[in-house]
Scaffold this active site. Sequence first.
Site, PDB file in Angstrom:
ATOM      1  N   ILE A 189       0.868  -1.171   0.000  1.00 18.94           N
ATOM      2  CA  ILE A 189       0.000   0.000   0.000  1.00 18.94           C
ATOM      3  C   ILE A 189       0.903   1.219   0.000  1.00 18.94           C
ATOM      4  O   ILE A 189       2.052   1.156   0.439  1.00 18.94           O
ATOM      5  CB  ILE A 189      -0.997   0.014   1.184  1.00 18.94           C
ATOM      6  CG1 ILE A 189      -0.282  -0.009   2.537  1.00 18.94           C
ATOM      7  CG2 ILE A 189      -1.973  -1.148   1.085  1.00 18.94           C
ATOM      8  CD1 ILE A 189      -1.216   0.109   3.740  1.00 18.94           C
ATOM      9  N   ASP A 190       0.389   2.318  -0.521  1.00 22.07           N
ATOM     10  CA  ASP A 190       1.155   3.563  -0.541  1.00 22.07           C
ATOM     11  C   ASP A 190       1.546   3.955   0.872  1.00 22.07           C
ATOM     12  O   ASP A 190       0.846   3.635   1.836  1.00 22.07           O
ATOM     13  CB  ASP A 190       0.318   4.697  -1.133  1.00 22.07           C
ATOM     14  CG  ASP A 190      -0.082   4.468  -2.569  1.00 22.07           C
ATOM     15  OD1 ASP A 190       0.605   3.702  -3.259  1.00 22.07           O
ATOM     16  OD2 ASP A 190      -1.085   5.068  -2.991  1.00 22.07           O
ATOM     17  N   ARG A 191       2.612   4.709   0.973  1.00 28.49           N
ATOM     18  CA  ARG A 191       3.084   5.173   2.274  1.00 28.49           C
ATOM     19  C   ARG A 191       1.993   5.920   3.034  1.00 28.49           C
ATOM     20  O   ARG A 191       1.859   5.787   4.247  1.00 28.49           O
ATOM     21  CB  ARG A 191       4.302   6.070   2.084  1.00 28.49           C
ATOM     22  CG  ARG A 191       4.899   6.567   3.365  1.00 28.49           C
ATOM     23  CD  ARG A 191       6.204   7.318   3.087  1.00 28.49           C
ATOM     24  NE  ARG A 191       6.832   7.700   4.315  1.00 28.49           N
ATOM     25  CZ  ARG A 191       6.831   8.939   4.796  1.00 28.49           C
ATOM     26  NH1 ARG A 191       6.251   9.902   4.123  1.00 28.49           N
ATOM     27  NH2 ARG A 191       7.425   9.212   5.929  1.00 28.49           N
TER      28      ARG A 191
END
Length: 183
Positions: A24-26
């Site tokens: 998942i994105d940061r």
Amino acid sequence: MHETLLTRLTRRLDNPNLVPLHRIDRGTAGLVLFSASAETRASYQALFRERQILKRYEAIAPALPALQFPLRRATRIVRGEPFVLSREVDGPANTETRIEIDRCDGALWRYALYPVTGKKHQLRVHMAALGAPILNDDFYPAMTERAADDFSRPLQLLAQSLAFRDPLSGAQRRFDSGFALPD
């Protein structure tokens, strides 16, 4: 890179074999599924590759009252400039997201997002392209500067749940995040 989730869990569980099965994105909050065993890892990775896993995300974004839901967004996404960005282009679709309304009252709605594919920033690109960028998104529709340690306006995107048939036992599995987006 000592403060990544992988590093923290590896240290906490004393398991150097931990590998995230999806990313998942940061800025995205919520659930990440890890493999703890190299012997069974390929079976679980195949769930993602073969699209045998139901991923549910929640997002807070501007209202889209003119659109009919549920909505299927299937487009071609490629890397953009700068390299951290992605963008939609003409051509055969390589991404697909089912978008539903979870709550619709006021100027901001809560959306349930079900990515079928898993391209970088797919959900963020799809929502911005529809005219409803996810609240506090620093990349879409345009990049904004923010200090790396500034968490005062978190991205309102949550990896809420994963569901699948366990490839080893055959049991139906479902994992839900303990986090919730604000109302």
